[in-house]
Enzyme design. Structure first.
Site, PDB file in Angstrom:
ATOM      1  N   GLY A  45       0.840  -1.191   0.000  1.00  0.00           N
ATOM      2  CA  GLY A  45       0.000   0.000   0.000  1.00  0.00           C
ATOM      3  C   GLY A  45       0.878   1.244   0.000  1.00  0.00           C
ATOM      4  N   GLN A  50       3.043   9.923   1.226  1.00  0.00           N
ATOM      5  CA  GLN A  50       4.310   9.179   1.170  1.00  0.00           C
ATOM      6  C   GLN A  50       5.130   9.507  -0.074  1.00  0.00           C
ATOM      7  OE1 GLN A  50       2.276   5.212   2.127  1.00  0.00           O
ATOM      8  NE2 GLN A  50       4.202   5.061   3.252  1.00  0.00           N
ATOM      9  N   CYS A  98       5.681   0.022   7.558  1.00  0.00           N
ATOM     10  CA  CYS A  98       5.320   1.154   6.705  1.00  0.00           C
ATOM     11  C   CYS A  98       6.551   1.589   5.923  1.00  0.00           C
ATOM     12  CB  CYS A  98       4.810   2.298   7.580  1.00  0.00           C
ATOM     13  SG  CYS A  98       4.330   3.754   6.647  1.00  0.00           S
ATOM     14  N   LEU A  99       6.389   1.851   4.644  1.00  0.00           N
ATOM     15  CA  LEU A  99       7.532   2.256   3.823  1.00  0.00           C
ATOM     16  C   LEU A  99       8.132   3.580   4.306  1.00  0.00           C
ATOM     17  CD1 LEU A  99       6.294   1.341   0.225  1.00  0.00           C
ATOM     18  CD2 LEU A  99       7.723  -0.007   1.777  1.00  0.00           C
ATOM     19  N   HIS A 140      -4.764   1.317   7.464  1.00  0.00           N
ATOM     20  CA  HIS A 140      -3.390   1.834   7.553  1.00  0.00           C
ATOM     21  C   HIS A 140      -3.187   2.962   6.531  1.00  0.00           C
ATOM     22  CE1 HIS A 140       1.136   1.294   7.995  1.00  0.00           C
ATOM     23  NE2 HIS A 140       1.025   2.032   6.898  1.00  0.00           N
ATOM     24  N   GLU A 141      -3.617   2.712   5.290  1.00  0.00           N
ATOM     25  CA  GLU A 141      -3.439   3.731   4.244  1.00  0.00           C
ATOM     26  C   GLU A 141      -4.330   4.943   4.500  1.00  0.00           C
ATOM     27  OE1 GLU A 141      -0.899   3.479   2.472  1.00  0.00           O
ATOM     28  OE2 GLU A 141      -0.557   1.397   3.043  1.00  0.00           O
ATOM     29  N   HIS A 144      -2.884   7.383   6.721  1.00  0.00           N
ATOM     30  CA  HIS A 144      -1.914   8.280   6.080  1.00  0.00           C
ATOM     31  C   HIS A 144      -2.577   9.556   5.557  1.00  0.00           C
ATOM     32  CE1 HIS A 144       1.953   6.291   6.137  1.00  0.00           C
ATOM     33  NE2 HIS A 144       1.453   5.153   5.676  1.00  0.00           N
TER      34      HIS A 144
END
Ligand code: NI
Length: 186
Positions: A45, A50, A98-99, A140-141, A144
């Protein structure tokens, strides 16, 4: 085009994002770049902040799990201007990463079921219910685009324990295989 992934500490990750304008130019290109950036970093994701954009957009692709779990086959989706309207079901605990927060993996408690309204990549509107791991990744996304990071959900003790790693990320001391933009770089 692979975009640099903004790391924890970058202000844009803390913004409550604005709706993507209906006349946004190059939407297809943005979506393509977001998927490419996500695949390159082995993520499932990726959200607008991000890649430095404070717009309500995120992409998810769970096909990487399809061999083990057929329910994830063809689960490749774009969520634009999403609003979660219901969260219910059980509280479920599972590990997340998470990236934007490399090398940290921690258990997060989330609701097992959500209802979400969103536009897809063709700007068609949807009102759908998702459960289980799909609901987790979406939440989660979605966090963001609300300026929330998964580490915000940790208890005080766990937060203390990841503090050192977080401060290294802030300083740009990371060992990522993908291109990043740490907070120390303006
Ligand atoms: Ni994330």
């Amino acid at each position: 085009m692979i975009l640099p992934v903004y790391l924890c500490g970058q202000q844009v990750l803390r913004k409550v994002c604005q709706d993507l304008p209906a006349d946004y130019k190059d939407l297809d290109q943005l979506i393509g770049n977001m998927f490419e950036t996500m695949y390159n970093a082995d993520g499932v994701g990726l959200a607008g902040p991000q890649v430095g954009l404070d717009y309500r957009i995120f992409v998810i692709d769970l096909n990487v799990f399809a061999d083990e779990k057929p329910e994830f086959k063809d689960f490749k989706k774009v969520f634009i201007n999403a609003r979660i309207t219901e969260r219910d079901g059980e509280d479920v605990v599972a590990e997340e990463g998470c990236l934007s927060i490399p090398d940290i993996h921690e258990n997060v408690t989330r609701k097992n079921r959500i209802r979400i309204q969103y536009l897809d990549e063709n700007l068609n509107s949807h009102d759908e219910i998702f459960e289980g791991y799909k609901a987790r990744v979406i939440q989660h996304e979605y966090d963001h685009i609300e300026g929330i990071l998964f580490v915000d959900h940790l208890s005080g003790i766990r937060k203390q324990l990841v503090k050192g790693k977080l401060s290294n990320i802030l300083k740009g001391k990371t060992n990522c295989s993908y291109k990043v933009k740490p907070a120390s770089i303006k």
